[in-house]
Design a protein around this motif. Structure first.
Motif, short mmCIF file in Angstrom:
data_model
loop_
_atom_site.label_atom_id
_atom_site.label_comp_id
_atom_site.label_asym_id
_atom_site.label_seq_id
_atom_site.Cartn_x
_atom_site.Cartn_y
_atom_site.Cartn_z
N ALA A 515 0.86 -1.19 0.00
CA ALA A 515 0.00 0.00 0.00
C ALA A 515 0.89 1.23 0.00
N LEU A 516 0.47 2.24 -0.76
CA LEU A 516 1.22 3.50 -0.76
C LEU A 516 0.61 4.40 0.31
N LYS A 517 1.44 4.79 1.28
CA LYS A 517 0.94 5.63 2.37
C LYS A 517 0.22 6.85 1.80
N GLY A 518 -1.03 7.07 2.28
CA GLY A 518 -1.75 8.26 1.81
C GLY A 518 -2.66 8.00 0.63
N LEU A 519 -2.56 6.81 0.02
CA LEU A 519 -3.46 6.50 -1.10
C LEU A 519 -4.73 5.86 -0.54
N LYS A 523 -11.89 -0.40 -0.75
CA LYS A 523 -10.92 -1.45 -0.39
C LYS A 523 -10.61 -2.37 -1.55
N GLU A 524 -11.37 -2.28 -2.61
CA GLU A 524 -11.07 -3.12 -3.78
C GLU A 524 -9.95 -2.53 -4.63
N VAL A 525 -9.57 -1.28 -4.35
CA VAL A 525 -8.57 -0.62 -5.20
C VAL A 525 -7.16 -0.93 -4.70
N ILE A 526 -6.41 -1.61 -5.56
CA ILE A 526 -5.08 -2.06 -5.13
C ILE A 526 -4.15 -0.88 -4.85
N TRP A 527 -3.18 -1.10 -3.96
CA TRP A 527 -2.21 -0.11 -3.50
C TRP A 527 -2.80 0.91 -2.52
N THR A 528 -4.11 0.85 -2.27
CA THR A 528 -4.65 1.77 -1.26
C THR A 528 -4.43 1.19 0.12
N GLU A 529 -4.45 2.05 1.12
CA GLU A 529 -4.33 1.58 2.51
C GLU A 529 -5.52 0.69 2.86
N GLU A 530 -6.67 1.00 2.27
CA GLU A 530 -7.87 0.21 2.56
C GLU A 530 -7.70 -1.23 2.05
N PHE A 531 -7.09 -1.37 0.87
CA PHE A 531 -6.88 -2.71 0.29
C PHE A 531 -5.96 -3.52 1.22
N GLN A 532 -4.85 -2.89 1.62
CA GLN A 532 -3.88 -3.59 2.48
C GLN A 532 -4.56 -4.01 3.79
N ALA A 533 -5.32 -3.09 4.39
CA ALA A 533 -5.99 -3.40 5.66
C ALA A 533 -6.97 -4.56 5.48
N ASP A 534 -7.62 -4.58 4.33
CA ASP A 534 -8.59 -5.64 4.07
C ASP A 534 -7.89 -7.00 3.96
N VAL A 535 -6.73 -7.00 3.33
CA VAL A 535 -5.96 -8.25 3.23
C VAL A 535 -5.62 -8.74 4.64
N TYR A 536 -5.25 -7.82 5.52
CA TYR A 536 -4.93 -8.21 6.90
C TYR A 536 -6.15 -8.78 7.62
N ASN A 569 5.58 6.09 -9.31
CA ASN A 569 4.60 6.84 -8.49
C ASN A 569 3.86 5.96 -7.48
N VAL A 570 4.26 4.72 -7.39
CA VAL A 570 3.68 3.85 -6.34
C VAL A 570 4.84 3.21 -5.55
N GLN A 571 5.68 2.45 -6.30
CA GLN A 571 6.78 1.78 -5.60
C GLN A 571 8.07 2.61 -5.70
N ASP A 572 8.48 2.99 -6.88
CA ASP A 572 9.68 3.82 -7.04
C ASP A 572 10.86 3.20 -6.28
N PHE A 573 11.05 1.90 -6.48
CA PHE A 573 12.11 1.13 -5.83
C PHE A 573 11.92 0.99 -4.31
N TRP A 574 10.67 1.06 -3.86
CA TRP A 574 10.33 0.68 -2.48
C TRP A 574 9.40 -0.51 -2.52
N ASN A 575 9.64 -1.50 -1.71
CA ASN A 575 8.65 -2.54 -1.47
C ASN A 575 7.67 -1.94 -0.48
N ARG A 576 6.42 -1.84 -0.90
CA ARG A 576 5.42 -1.07 -0.15
C ARG A 576 4.58 -1.92 0.81
N LYS A 577 5.13 -3.07 1.23
CA LYS A 577 4.34 -3.94 2.12
C LYS A 577 4.49 -3.54 3.60
N GLY A 578 5.15 -2.42 3.82
CA GLY A 578 5.31 -1.99 5.21
C GLY A 578 3.97 -1.62 5.85
N LEU A 579 3.89 -1.81 7.18
CA LEU A 579 2.75 -1.28 7.92
C LEU A 579 3.03 0.18 8.24
#
Ligand code: GCU
Length: 603
Positions: A515-519, A523-536, A569-579
């Motif tokens: 998830a990209l912080k601030g996106l 919750k169906e939209v990938i890379w959003t915080e809502e999507f990540q939270a839903d996976v959890y 504009n999403v990862q930019d060489f970051w793995n975005r799986k951080g909490l």
């Protein structure tokens, strides 16, 4: 011409043979707890010379140079040709990776020469040992122009006795650092973390007695009614004794050494046991030959029975998080006490009693702060993905890293399990390779548990079947599964059922989503915080239905640098799986996991 070149190649050969055989390390014992020894720090600014073509090491015949950059040559006069000069070369911080110190080095993989000059008040009956916390990946070390040793592996400590090489004034140490990725390395060419190069952890010059206490270990004995351990000195002598003291336990015992300068001890005692809730550490000191080495050590027991994990005889659920050794704010290797304290305090705030330090041994500070804060630790060597399991040399490298990891951290109560691998393919040579590593780990340290993270499962009637043959050899089965991310839809995960062929505890060593912080969006939209939270949310449902689940270390505490993550504009060489974002900002999923751990802790 021909005659002289034959002489040069014989000379070169002799040099190489000498260097390979004797100089890997000229110490036959690791000096335990270097940070607690009399020492001068060599941290700070070093000079650095970039050498992408290893011109400072090889001549134009691609043979090792006799007058390489390690000679630190100076132009004798205005007409003298010397095509490098450390004195005018740029400065770079040690400890530190080079990738985040200079923009041009962000993606640099190759050789960098490091140089540091230093003075010592050299005392005759002292030994001088140079200690490196870690250098990624290959290091060749020279003191005053003489090679003192080399080391391969980016995440373990190494030392060289430099007593013969150093003098009082105007010493210089030069390190050839090479972080190029090669197929026959550990890890091998592909990883999902940044290949940070450089002298990434502290460097110090230890000043030790002529004969000194080299190694020691101490822990709770198996009956739980005393402290057991061993001591060994650098070279045996007559009637040697080491005084082992634990003042709070009224222990002050002289241990007699044998002819080899070694001894073990088992002293009756009744310590308050170390646990995440009460991380009691005792001051333990070892006195020998005028030196007293102090350490802070916790006493605890750990074992598995059936599918349960017991710490101090109490069955425990391991509320964990995975962590890469990256500085808390931004990228770059973490190395300091402050870095460790920030990362591990975040884990505590999440409600953790456990951390998976992935995928390689982290710096010693991480382990010492885990001891202090009361966080149980999974420590791992980077046998990651597809190392060359059919290669004896590669096995030797992996076994060496395992030995270095266990040797350095065996006195840390926080460490309860050694992991020998992550996501390795199910194949015969891999099973032999890892089986031998597990045997080695058990021989080196029978007091801890063995695990590995596995990503291969079969499909069963209503879900997944844990049947990786490697699980037969470990005490705890680590499972990496990304339901709702790399496979299936988040909502499907709650119904996913897990079966296991093994009556062993399972740790879900990786689950998660990016998830990209601030996106923010539905919750169906990938890379959003809502999507990540839903996976959890759905993976927690899934895990609540896993019979032998005794712990979880979601992937991962904080967004981290990865060369495999280019999405603009999403990862930019970051793995975005951080909490947490790379700036330490909490994402929605942080609260989902925190609430789950609060519930678990109350059970
Ligand atoms: C793997 C791997 C990690 C990686 C993660 C991911 O499971 O072990 O190193 O970062 O998946 O894909 O994000």
């Amino acid at each position: 011409m021909k005659h002289s070149s034959r002489i040069t190649s014989i000379v070169t050969l002799v040099i190489m043979l000498l260097s390979f055989t004797s100089m890997a390390s000229n110490l036959d014992q690791y000096v335990q707890n270097a940070g607690a020894r009399q020492h001068i720090s060599l941290n700070g600014q070093w000079h650095r010379i970039l050498d992408p073509y290893e011109n400072g090491y090889y001549n134009h015949r691609y043979e090792p140079h006799e007058n390489g950059y390690f000679k630190n040559a100076k132009a004798k006069d205005k007409g003298d040709l010397v095509e490098y000069n450390f004195a005018t070369a740029p400065l770079i911080n040690v400890p530190g990776d080079w990738n985040t110190q200079e923009e041009q080095l962000f993606l640099y993989e190759g050789t960098v020469w490091y140089e540091k000059s230093f003075n010592v008040e050299k005392i005759t009956n002292k030994r001088y040992v140079m200690h490196f916390g870690a250098v990624n990946y290959k290091a060749i070390v020279y003191v005053n122009g003489t090679k003192v040793g080399e080391h391969e592996g980016g995440f373990t400590s190494f030392q060289f006795d430099v007593t013969e090489q150093i003098k009082d004034k105007d010493n210089f140490v030069i390190v050839k650092v090479d972080n190029r990725r090669e197929r026959d390395q550990v890890p091998t060419v592909n990883t999902d973390w940044w290949n940070y190069g450089g002298i990434t952890r502290s460097v110090s010059l230890l000043e030790l007695p002529e004969r000194y206490l080299a190694d020691y270990s101490v822990r709770l004995n198996d009956k739980g009614d005393g402290v057991i351990g061993m001591v060994s000195v650098s070279s045996p002598g007559k009637k040697d004794e080491v005084t082992v003291s634990i003042p709070e336990l009224k222990i002050n015992t002289n241990v007699k050494l044998d002819a080899k300068g070694m001894a073990s001890f088992d002293i009756k005692a009744n310590p308050n046991l170390w646990s995440p809730e009460a991380p009691k550490l005792y001051e333990v000191s070892f006195a020998f030959n005028g030196e007293t080495v102090k350490d802070k050590i916790g006493f605890r027991s750990v074992k598995v029975e059936g599918t349960e994990i017991f710490v101090n005889g109490k069955s425990m659920f391991l509320r964990g998080i995975s962590i890469h050794e990256e500085s808390p704010f931004g990228g770059g290797r973490a190395w300091s006490e402050a870095d460790a304290r920030t990362l591990l305090t975040w884990a505590k705030e999440l409600g953790c009693n456990f951390v998976r330090l992935a995928h390689y041994p982290h710096n010693e500070m991480m382990l010492k702060i885990a001891d202090e804060l009361g966080l149980l630790v999974w420590s791992e060597i980077p046998v990651y993905w597809t190392v060359m399991f059919d290669s004896k040399d590669v096995y030797a490298k992996a076994e060496k890293q395992l030995t270095e990891m266990i040797t350095r951290d065996k006195n840390r109560a926080a460490v309860i399990m050694w992991s020998v691998a992550n996501e390795t393919p199910v194949q015969d040579d891999r099973l032999v390779f890892l089986g031998n590593l597990i045997k080695k780990a058990r021989a080196l340290d029978p007091s801890r548990l063995i695990t590995a993270a596995m990503d291969t499962q079969s499909t069963s009637a209503n879900g997944k079947l844990i049947d990786d043959p490697l699980a037969k050899y470990v005490d705890i089965i680590g499972i990496n599964s990304y339901c709702g991310w790399y496979s299936a839809k988040p909502a499907d995960c709650g119904n996913l059922r897990w079966e296991s062929h093994y009556e062993k505890p399972i740790i879900m060593s990786e689950v998660g989503a990016g998830a990209l912080k601030g996106l923010h969006d539905k919750k169906e939209v990938i890379w959003t915080e809502e999507f990540q939270a839903d996976v959890y949310v759905h993976n927690i449902e899934m895990m609540e239905n896993m019979p032998s689940l005794r712990g979880v270390t979601p992937w991962i505490l904080k967004d981290f640098r990865s060369p495999r993550r280019p999405l603009d504009n999403v990862q930019d060489f970051w793995n975005r799986k951080g909490l947490l974002s790379e700036k330490g900002e909490r994402k929605l999923a942080w609260y989902v996991l925190r609430d789950f751990y609060q519930k678990k802790a109350a059970e």
